[in-house]
Structures are given as C-alpha cells and as structure tokens.
Design a protein around this motif. Sequence first.
Motif, PDB file in Angstrom:
ATOM      1  N   UNK A  69       0.843  -1.195   0.000  1.00 55.66           N
ATOM      2  CA  UNK A  69       0.000   0.000   0.000  1.00 55.66           C
ATOM      3  C   UNK A  69       0.874   1.239   0.000  1.00 55.66           C
ATOM      4  N   UNK A  70       0.441   2.229  -0.752  1.00 55.67           N
ATOM      5  CA  UNK A  70       1.114   3.525  -0.794  1.00 55.67           C
ATOM      6  C   UNK A  70       0.135   4.583  -0.316  1.00 55.67           C
ATOM      7  N   UNK A  71       0.656   5.612   0.323  1.00 57.98           N
ATOM      8  CA  UNK A  71      -0.156   6.749   0.730  1.00 57.98           C
ATOM      9  C   UNK A  71       0.372   7.987   0.027  1.00 57.98           C
ATOM     10  N   UNK A  72      -0.547   8.794  -0.480  1.00 55.15           N
ATOM     11  CA  UNK A  72      -0.149  10.081  -1.035  1.00 55.15           C
ATOM     12  C   UNK A  72       0.035  11.008   0.159  1.00 55.15           C
ATOM     13  N   UNK A  73       1.259  11.480   0.369  1.00 51.56           N
ATOM     14  CA  UNK A  73       1.548  12.311   1.539  1.00 51.56           C
ATOM     15  C   UNK A  73       1.650  13.790   1.193  1.00 51.56           C
ATOM     16  N   UNK A  74       1.760  14.105  -0.083  1.00 53.58           N
ATOM     17  CA  UNK A  74       1.793  15.506  -0.498  1.00 53.58           C
ATOM     18  C   UNK A  74       1.343  15.579  -1.949  1.00 53.58           C
ATOM     19  N   UNK A 112       0.214  20.940  -7.714  1.00 53.25           N
ATOM     20  CA  UNK A 112      -0.121  20.852  -9.136  1.00 53.25           C
ATOM     21  C   UNK A 112       1.002  20.173  -9.931  1.00 53.25           C
ATOM     22  N   UNK A 113       0.673  19.036 -10.549  1.00 54.22           N
ATOM     23  CA  UNK A 113       1.641  18.329 -11.380  1.00 54.22           C
ATOM     24  C   UNK A 113       2.594  17.429 -10.630  1.00 54.22           C
ATOM     25  N   UNK A 114       2.495  17.353  -9.308  1.00 47.53           N
ATOM     26  CA  UNK A 114       3.437  16.562  -8.518  1.00 47.53           C
ATOM     27  C   UNK A 114       2.707  15.841  -7.391  1.00 47.53           C
ATOM     28  N   UNK A 115       3.058  14.571  -7.159  1.00 48.95           N
ATOM     29  CA  UNK A 115       2.570  13.872  -5.979  1.00 48.95           C
ATOM     30  C   UNK A 115       3.762  13.234  -5.272  1.00 48.95           C
ATOM     31  N   UNK A 116       3.644  13.095  -3.980  1.00 53.45           N
ATOM     32  CA  UNK A 116       4.673  12.434  -3.187  1.00 53.45           C
ATOM     33  C   UNK A 116       3.994  11.266  -2.484  1.00 53.45           C
ATOM     34  N   UNK A 117       4.571  10.085  -2.637  1.00 54.29           N
ATOM     35  CA  UNK A 117       3.987   8.897  -2.029  1.00 54.29           C
ATOM     36  C   UNK A 117       4.953   8.316  -1.004  1.00 54.29           C
ATOM     37  N   UNK A 118       4.391   7.519  -0.103  1.00 50.99           N
ATOM     38  CA  UNK A 118       5.185   6.888   0.939  1.00 50.99           C
ATOM     39  C   UNK A 118       4.585   5.507   1.197  1.00 50.99           C
ATOM     40  N   UNK A 119       5.424   4.508   1.381  1.00 51.33           N
ATOM     41  CA  UNK A 119       4.906   3.182   1.699  1.00 51.33           C
ATOM     42  C   UNK A 119       4.346   3.190   3.112  1.00 51.33           C
TER      43      UNK A 119
END
Length: 77
Positions: A29-34, A37-44
């Motif tokens: 599972x990944x969580x979108x942490x940030x 516009x045009x950018x996402x940051x994910x974290x396990x």
Amino acid sequence: MQVSKWGNSLAVRLPKALVDQLGLKEGDELSVVAAKPGTIEVETREAQRRRALERMAARNWTLPEGYRFDRDEANTR
C-alpha cells in the motif's frame, strides 16, 4: 508515466526502476503524503509507520515512577 482509466478510477503504472527503488511488491500500500499541481509524493505504509515511531521516540516520553497499567481498570466503563 501515463494516467489510464481503470474502472471508475484513474491509475498510473510505476516504472520498474521506481518499483525497485522503493522495494515495492504486489499488494503493498502507498499513501499520497503531499500533492501539488503536477506533482505527488507517495510513501509506503512501512515508511509511514517507521516515521511515526521515530517521531514518538524523539519525544523521549517516560512513564511516571511507579506507573502500572491495569487492564481491568482501563476496560471499565
């Protein structure tokens, strides 16, 4: 990466290099942490748990002297 339709949702395929870098496997599972516009940051989930534990440890909390947890007392209503 290209955004594709998947049922009623949108999906992104992760490149193998990124999958290897993050050590991902099917079912992780990944969580979108940030998101900007045009950018996402994910974290396990594992990285999220590890970060939470590190924050808790950094607080250096200690229990009061003589503290004893009483399960029966905690569960009384």
